[in-house]
Design a protein around this motif. Sequence first.
Motif, short mmCIF file in Angstrom:
data_model
loop_
_atom_site.label_atom_id
_atom_site.label_comp_id
_atom_site.label_asym_id
_atom_site.label_seq_id
_atom_site.Cartn_x
_atom_site.Cartn_y
_atom_site.Cartn_z
N ASP A 180 0.83 -1.20 0.00
CA ASP A 180 0.00 0.00 0.00
C ASP A 180 0.87 1.26 0.00
O ASP A 180 1.64 1.50 0.92
CB ASP A 180 -0.90 -0.01 1.23
N LYS A 181 0.76 2.05 -1.07
CA LYS A 181 1.45 3.33 -1.19
C LYS A 181 0.44 4.44 -1.47
O LYS A 181 0.77 5.46 -2.05
CB LYS A 181 2.48 3.27 -2.32
N LYS A 182 -0.79 4.19 -1.06
CA LYS A 182 -1.90 5.14 -1.32
C LYS A 182 -2.15 5.30 -2.82
O LYS A 182 -2.50 6.37 -3.30
CB LYS A 182 -1.63 6.50 -0.69
N GLN A 183 -1.96 4.21 -3.56
CA GLN A 183 -2.16 4.26 -5.01
C GLN A 183 -3.63 4.49 -5.36
O GLN A 183 -4.53 4.21 -4.57
CB GLN A 183 -1.70 2.95 -5.68
N TYR A 184 -3.84 4.96 -6.57
CA TYR A 184 -5.20 5.11 -7.10
C TYR A 184 -5.11 4.97 -8.62
O TYR A 184 -4.07 5.24 -9.23
CB TYR A 184 -5.81 6.46 -6.73
N HIS A 185 -6.18 4.51 -9.22
CA HIS A 185 -6.21 4.39 -10.68
C HIS A 185 -6.83 5.65 -11.27
O HIS A 185 -7.95 6.02 -10.92
CB HIS A 185 -7.01 3.17 -11.11
N CYS A 186 -6.10 6.32 -12.14
CA CYS A 186 -6.62 7.52 -12.82
C CYS A 186 -7.17 7.11 -14.18
O CYS A 186 -6.42 6.62 -15.03
CB CYS A 186 -5.51 8.57 -12.99
N GLU A 187 -8.45 7.29 -14.37
CA GLU A 187 -9.07 6.90 -15.63
C GLU A 187 -8.54 7.72 -16.80
O GLU A 187 -8.41 7.21 -17.92
CB GLU A 187 -10.59 7.04 -15.54
N ASN A 188 -8.24 9.00 -16.55
CA ASN A 188 -7.74 9.84 -17.64
C ASN A 188 -6.32 9.49 -18.03
O ASN A 188 -5.96 9.48 -19.22
CB ASN A 188 -7.83 11.32 -17.24
N CYS A 189 -5.47 9.20 -17.05
CA CYS A 189 -4.10 8.76 -17.34
C CYS A 189 -4.11 7.36 -17.92
O CYS A 189 -3.23 6.98 -18.70
CB CYS A 189 -3.24 8.78 -16.08
#
Length: 245
Positions: A96-105
């Motif tokens: 866990d590195k506070k990741q998130y998926h960016c739909e635009n990227c």
Amino acid sequence: MAALAREDGARGPERGQRGCEHYDRGCLLKAPCCDKLYTCRLCHDNKEDHQLDRFKVKEVQCINCEKIQNAQQTCEECSTLFGEYYCNICHLFDKDKKQYHCENCGICRIGPKEDFFHCLKCNLCLAMNLQGKHKCIENVSRQNCPICLEDIHTSRVVAHVLPCGHLLHRTCYEEMLKEGYRCPLCMHSALDMSRYWRQLDDEILCNDCNGRSTVQFHILGMKCNICESYNTAQAGGCRISLDQQ
């Protein structure tokens, strides 16, 4: 329990090792392109003559029980946690590195998500403190780093936004400052040089009239404001290096 799984082509101490130098994970990816097992796409790409498409990964192998199964966060056979973070789009497993998926990227970013915004023109996630305070260049992240010529958009190395709007890898930016201060693409100053410029407009000592005056720097010589002699020398003082700007 079966012997611990390992990558195709792995040797000796790599056997059964959790994760790799890139990611901490409890599974191997089954590459859809060649059906070989690798800890991550980067390990695959370093050894093969083609690239692994992360979005096409369908199966993984547990490093403990060796069961090959559909890509998921936990092993269906022995309950091994493949990754504290798992994205079912990018098939990214990691701690866990506070990741998130960016739909635009189109890919996962290291967060926290609330600390970043996606600039639609630059087509890139940027820190919130840059919102409305950076120069936009359309699809700038789709250009390679002008220093190392490697990809920026999908790189694991943090990107640095220059005042001119161009991007460099943070590591490349830091190395560049050891040699110069200008953007390699447009020659704009890569950082605020105002303190350095003020330093060049230094006090000079005239060797003819012994007077002191402050003049603009010139490489050929600096003219005394009192007697107009060029027989002058900078009065000295502590200089500010570029990495102190």
